[in-house]
Design a protein around this motif. Structure first.
Motif, PDB file in Angstrom:
ATOM      1  N   ALA A  72       0.865  -1.176   0.000  1.00 58.05           N
ATOM      2  CA  ALA A  72       0.000   0.000   0.000  1.00 58.05           C
ATOM      3  C   ALA A  72       0.902   1.227   0.000  1.00 58.05           C
ATOM      4  O   ALA A  72       1.578   1.487   0.989  1.00 58.05           O
ATOM      5  N   PRO A  73       0.957   1.968  -1.109  1.00 55.42           N
ATOM      6  CA  PRO A  73       1.852   3.126  -1.154  1.00 55.42           C
ATOM      7  C   PRO A  73       1.515   4.117  -0.049  1.00 55.42           C
ATOM      8  O   PRO A  73       0.352   4.493   0.124  1.00 55.42           O
ATOM      9  N   ALA A  74       2.521   4.502   0.712  1.00 54.68           N
ATOM     10  CA  ALA A  74       2.341   5.476   1.782  1.00 54.68           C
ATOM     11  C   ALA A  74       3.723   5.965   2.185  1.00 54.68           C
ATOM     12  O   ALA A  74       4.663   5.178   2.223  1.00 54.68           O
ATOM     13  N   PRO A  75       3.838   7.260   2.478  1.00 62.02           N
ATOM     14  CA  PRO A  75       5.161   7.783   2.832  1.00 62.02           C
ATOM     15  C   PRO A  75       5.731   7.135   4.081  1.00 62.02           C
ATOM     16  O   PRO A  75       6.938   7.085   4.258  1.00 62.02           O
ATOM     17  N   THR A  76       4.865   6.617   4.939  1.00 61.32           N
ATOM     18  CA  THR A  76       5.328   6.009   6.175  1.00 61.32           C
ATOM     19  C   THR A  76       5.677   4.535   6.005  1.00 61.32           C
ATOM     20  O   THR A  76       6.051   3.883   6.970  1.00 61.32           O
ATOM     21  N   GLU A 120       7.469   1.010   5.268  1.00 60.36           N
ATOM     22  CA  GLU A 120       8.827   0.572   5.579  1.00 60.36           C
ATOM     23  C   GLU A 120       9.518  -0.052   4.380  1.00 60.36           C
ATOM     24  O   GLU A 120      10.733  -0.207   4.382  1.00 60.36           O
ATOM     25  N   ASP A 121       8.740  -0.476   3.393  1.00 55.23           N
ATOM     26  CA  ASP A 121       9.335  -1.084   2.220  1.00 55.23           C
ATOM     27  C   ASP A 121       9.474  -0.037   1.133  1.00 55.23           C
ATOM     28  O   ASP A 121       8.617   0.821   0.973  1.00 55.23           O
ATOM     29  N   SER A 122      10.560  -0.149   0.373  1.00 49.91           N
ATOM     30  CA  SER A 122      10.610   0.699  -0.794  1.00 49.91           C
ATOM     31  C   SER A 122      10.514  -0.187  -2.021  1.00 49.91           C
ATOM     32  O   SER A 122      10.965  -1.333  -2.012  1.00 49.91           O
ATOM     33  N   PHE A 123       9.866   0.338  -3.027  1.00 47.31           N
ATOM     34  CA  PHE A 123       9.667  -0.458  -4.230  1.00 47.31           C
ATOM     35  C   PHE A 123       9.903   0.419  -5.443  1.00 47.31           C
ATOM     36  O   PHE A 123       9.809   1.639  -5.365  1.00 47.31           O
ATOM     37  N   VAL A 124      10.231  -0.217  -6.540  1.00 48.83           N
ATOM     38  CA  VAL A 124      10.409   0.528  -7.778  1.00 48.83           C
ATOM     39  C   VAL A 124       9.283   0.165  -8.714  1.00 48.83           C
ATOM     40  O   VAL A 124       8.738  -0.939  -8.653  1.00 48.83           O
ATOM     41  N   SER A 125       8.917   1.092  -9.562  1.00 44.94           N
ATOM     42  CA  SER A 125       8.013   0.737 -10.638  1.00 44.94           C
ATOM     43  C   SER A 125       8.521   1.426 -11.893  1.00 44.94           C
ATOM     44  O   SER A 125       9.160   2.481 -11.834  1.00 44.94           O
ATOM     45  N   CYS A 126       8.246   0.776 -13.001  1.00 42.78           N
ATOM     46  CA  CYS A 126       8.769   1.245 -14.271  1.00 42.78           C
ATOM     47  C   CYS A 126       7.859   2.337 -14.822  1.00 42.78           C
ATOM     48  O   CYS A 126       6.639   2.261 -14.706  1.00 42.78           O
ATOM     49  N   ILE A 149      10.966   5.340  -7.615  1.00 40.47           N
ATOM     50  CA  ILE A 149      10.993   4.672  -6.324  1.00 40.47           C
ATOM     51  C   ILE A 149       9.877   5.223  -5.443  1.00 40.47           C
ATOM     52  O   ILE A 149       9.652   6.432  -5.410  1.00 40.47           O
ATOM     53  N   GLY A 150       9.178   4.344  -4.772  1.00 36.58           N
ATOM     54  CA  GLY A 150       8.144   4.771  -3.838  1.00 36.58           C
ATOM     55  C   GLY A 150       8.252   3.967  -2.558  1.00 36.58           C
ATOM     56  O   GLY A 150       9.010   3.001  -2.484  1.00 36.58           O
ATOM     57  N   ARG A 151       7.495   4.397  -1.548  1.00 35.47           N
ATOM     58  CA  ARG A 151       7.473   3.638  -0.299  1.00 35.47           C
ATOM     59  C   ARG A 151       6.085   3.046  -0.108  1.00 35.47           C
ATOM     60  O   ARG A 151       5.083   3.617  -0.530  1.00 35.47           O
ATOM     61  N   GLY A 152       6.068   1.875   0.531  1.00 32.12           N
ATOM     62  CA  GLY A 152       4.783   1.224   0.725  1.00 32.12           C
ATOM     63  C   GLY A 152       4.761   0.367   1.974  1.00 32.12           C
ATOM     64  O   GLY A 152       5.805   0.024   2.532  1.00 32.12           O
ATOM     65  N   ILE A 153       3.546   0.062   2.401  1.00 32.53           N
ATOM     66  CA  ILE A 153       3.322  -0.792   3.561  1.00 32.53           C
ATOM     67  C   ILE A 153       2.978  -2.184   3.048  1.00 32.53           C
ATOM     68  O   ILE A 153       2.055  -2.330   2.239  1.00 32.53           O
ATOM     69  N   GLU A 154       3.687  -3.188   3.514  1.00 29.17           N
ATOM     70  CA  GLU A 154       3.411  -4.546   3.066  1.00 29.17           C
ATOM     71  C   GLU A 154       2.118  -5.027   3.723  1.00 29.17           C
ATOM     72  O   GLU A 154       2.060  -5.200   4.931  1.00 29.17           O
ATOM     73  N   ILE A 155       1.096  -5.217   2.909  1.00 25.46           N
ATOM     74  CA  ILE A 155      -0.188  -5.642   3.454  1.00 25.46           C
ATOM     75  C   ILE A 155      -0.508  -7.080   3.082  1.00 25.46           C
ATOM     76  O   ILE A 155      -1.392  -7.701   3.677  1.00 25.46           O
ATOM     77  N   GLY A 156       0.212  -7.615   2.109  1.00 25.80           N
ATOM     78  CA  GLY A 156      -0.015  -9.007   1.745  1.00 25.80           C
ATOM     79  C   GLY A 156       1.223  -9.576   1.092  1.00 25.80           C
ATOM     80  O   GLY A 156       2.037  -8.840   0.527  1.00 25.80           O
ATOM     81  N   HIS A 157       1.372 -10.879   1.206  1.00 20.93           N
ATOM     82  CA  HIS A 157       2.534 -11.540   0.606  1.00 20.93           C
ATOM     83  C   HIS A 157       2.086 -12.925   0.162  1.00 20.93           C
ATOM     84  O   HIS A 157       1.477 -13.660   0.939  1.00 20.93           O
ATOM     85  N   ILE A 158       2.344 -13.243  -1.096  1.00 17.40           N
ATOM     86  CA  ILE A 158       2.026 -14.582  -1.579  1.00 17.40           C
ATOM     87  C   ILE A 158       3.314 -15.231  -2.045  1.00 17.40           C
ATOM     88  O   ILE A 158       4.175 -14.584  -2.636  1.00 17.40           O
ATOM     89  N   PHE A 159       3.448 -16.509  -1.766  1.00 14.29           N
ATOM     90  CA  PHE A 159       4.764 -17.117  -1.820  1.00 14.29           C
ATOM     91  C   PHE A 159       4.659 -18.600  -2.166  1.00 14.29           C
ATOM     92  O   PHE A 159       3.925 -19.342  -1.512  1.00 14.29           O
TER      93      PHE A 159
END
Length: 576
Positions: free
Chosen positions: A213-217, A219-225, A412-422
């Motif tokens: 979930a993109p949010a300035p707070t 903890e994860d940073s992610f890139v998108s093209c 680059i953006g920051r986001g909150i990890e709300i789900g993970h599938i593995f």
RNA sequence: CGGGGCGUAGCGUAGUGGCUAGCGCGCCUGCUUUGGGAGCAGGAGAUCGGGAGUUCGAAUCUCCCCGCCCCGACCA
């Protein structure tokens, strides 16, 4: 109907001093949660309603893909986690305890072991598979640093599910079903989210994606093209690297005297003075870290990255998992590592492991340390002068770096990890011996997937995305009530508000009625905005014209509606 | 683990050796007030994070401990 006169709810006029991020501040101020201990929170009635509503959405969508709900204990004996190695692998993050007889237990951080053992215990035939199981349960992790209120707690509510299949195709189907269910869940929760590629971990090696979930707070940073649809957690990013070249075509390696050049900046300057114009990104920086393996063994590792970049420790750690990355400072015990002048050439003769970031490609030539104080080498070529053991993503990723898929610049953006599938594969089935008999009467090792959604975290993430300076503004699907009814005035207003609230409740809506005696209009309005119910009805001075106001929390829009049409109008809005 | 900040009533805070620890919000009682965190009057609520010490006297100084918040963790 929720009556504020009796509801266990106290809103705070001021921000709690220990709260920094918006979700923490507002959830406490608006009376949804209270802190009990670091990273441990109590939920008040309105908060509990939200947990229930989010859980209900999750349940519906999990049930819809055929997953079955179960419930495991949070208090778990040590043995299953011993069998899979996680008793030690999980390290200090595991809450451990003993009973009166000295037997060891843990509070479950996730439940792969118990799900695996349940399937092993109940099922034994290929005809029983595939099966998907889930639970919604409280999890425990002894975080090194609990922070940001509900966003990273030591106790939290999580939906975890696991799939069990006979083969890789089946696993892929189960994974895809979960992915689609997650898309529906987060869409229904009214969240802005991105699906990003995640690090699959050293041993599994199979697919893994995160819902952020993109949010300035975050903890994860992610890139998108900026051009294609590639998106990845920064830890998992694949950058477009330079084309490999022929190592033999490079000029010969040359060692130079470069006194007092302990940093990349000083090195670039001194090399330029010697006639070698090498930019910072043409130098090879060799960083020493200490790996701690799951068995506790410590081992130095040298990582080569372009000199203009820093090492991203999280990215490195994710790519050497399950080993942990620690700072290295024991140069005294490793004289072969000349601090400030480390080079990869000749390192392979020592027993120290050497890897490079994928940006360092075969045939590329570098200026780097010469492994003696005060000396550097230029034209040090990968594939001719040194040979790393592996390419491990470790360099920090910059905005504008080329997308690994199409080459366009990344953002680059920051986001909150709300789900993970593995796609777990067979790690747990192997460790715990989960087989079923196949049609040929021979045992088949089961392959597994694991899938998580942070339920309590999702509420905080929604709060991060859905608030303004006045308070919270919940999406309809999760709001603790459908409509908030306020009566202002000392005449007929309050009795009228009461009747409207009853009528709305009669239509099946959840109504929050501000029936507190003697609250001033200002307090009632401020509280309504703080609490964030999406629609509110104000019964006030327009009542003398036979009208009430229907307001929208998000848009602050307000319209007057005749008294006898209120119920229909509000029901339409809520169900609309 | 390192650095910084902080711990005084349910919440936010003032108080750097000296009278009964002050104020705002919230809470209780009464009267007034009712479209944007009302007014007046009266009240309840604090072992000043804990312990030890210095002192005639400690929220205030010293030491130890506990806890919280934020930042950081590699520069080759």
């Amino acid at each position: 109907m929720l009556r504020m006169s009796t509801l266990l709810l106290r809103t705070l006029r001021e921000d709690p001093a220990d709260a920094e991020v918006p979700s923490h501040r507002l959830l406490v101020r608006a009376g949804y949660v209270r802190r009990v201990a670091p990273g441990i929170y109590s939920w008040l009635p309105l908060g509990v309603r939200m947990l229930q509503r989010v859980s209900a959405v999750v349940r519906e969508e999990m049930d819809a893909i055929g997953a079955q709900e179960v419930l495991f204990p949070a208090l778990i004996p040590r043995e299953p986690y011993e069998a899979t190695g996680r008793w030690t692998e999980y390290g200090d993050n595991l809450f451990r305890l003993q009973d009166r007889r000295g037997n060891h237990y843990l509070l479950g951080p996730t439940h792969e072991e118990l799900f695996t053992l349940m399937v092993k215990g109940e099922y034994s035939s290929y005809k029983d598979l595939p099966v998907m199981l889930y639970q919604i349960q409280t999890k425990y992790r002894d975080e090194a640093r609990a922070r940001a209120g509900i966003l990273r707690g030591r106790e939290f509510l999580m939906k975890d599910s696991y799939s069990f299949d006979l083969d890789d195709d089946g696993l892929q189907r189960s994974y895809d079903l979960h992915r689609e269910a997650y898309v529906r869940i987060f869409t229904r929760l009214g969240m802005d989210y991105r699906i990003v590629a995640a690090v699959s971990g050293a041993m599994g090696g199979s697919a893994s994606e995160e819902f952020l979930a993109p949010a300035p707070t975050g903890e994860d940073s992610f890139v998108s093209c900026t051009s294609c649809d590639y998106a990845a957690n920064t830890e998992a990013v694949q950058l477009r690297a330079a084309q490999p070249a022929d190592p033999a075509a490079r000029p010969p390696m040359q060692v130079l005297d470069t006194p007092d050049t302990p940093t990349i900046d000083t090195l670039v300057a001194v090399l330029a003075a010697l006639g070698h114009h090498v930019p910072a990104k043409g130098t090879l920086k060799n960083v020493v870290v200490l790996l701690r393996h799951p068995d506790g063994r410590l081992e130095p590792l040298v990582v080569g990255i372009p000199g203009d970049r820093e090492v991203d420790l999280k990215r490195l750690e994710a790519n050497v998992s399950p080993a942990q990355v620690l700072p290295f400072d024991d140069f005294e015990r490793h004289p072969e590592l000349v601090k400030g002048y480390i080079g990869p050439q000749g390192l392979d003769e020592s027993k120290i492991r050497y890897v490079v970031d994928p940006l360092v490609v075969r045939g590329s030539a570098w200026a780097t340390g010469a492994n003696e104080p005060g000396r550097h080498a230029v034209n040090v070529v990968l594939g001719r002068d040194f040979e790393p053991e592996a390419a491990v993503p470790a360099a920090e990723v910059w905005a504008g770096d080329p997308c690994g898929r199409c080459g366009a610049p990344l953002v680059i953006g920051r986001g909150i990890e709300i789900g993970h599938i593995f796609q777990l594969g067979r790690k747990y089935a192997d460790a715990l011996g989960l087989d079923v008999l196949g049609p040929d009467a021979k045992p088949v090792r089961v392959t597994m997937g694991s899938y998580g959604i942070g339920v309590s975290r999702a509420i905080a993430a929604i709060a991060e995305q859905s608030h303004d300076e006045r308070g919270l503004a919940w999406p309809r699907s999760v709001a603790p009530a459908d409509v908030h009814v306020v009566g202002i005035g000392k005449g007929e207003e309050k009795p009228a508000a009461e009747r409207i609230a009853e009528a709305l409740a009669g239509q099946g809506l959840t109504v929050l009625l501000d029936d507190r005696p003697k609250v001033s209009p200002g307090v009632a309005f401020k509280d309504a905005e703080l609490l964030g119910i999406p629609t509110w009805v104000v019964v006030g001075k327009s009542l003398q014209d036979g009208e009430v106001e229907v307001r929208d929390r998000r848009t602050s829009g307000s319209r007057r509606v005749p008294l006898d049409e209120v119920v229909r109008a509000v029901v339409a809005e809520v169900r609309g």
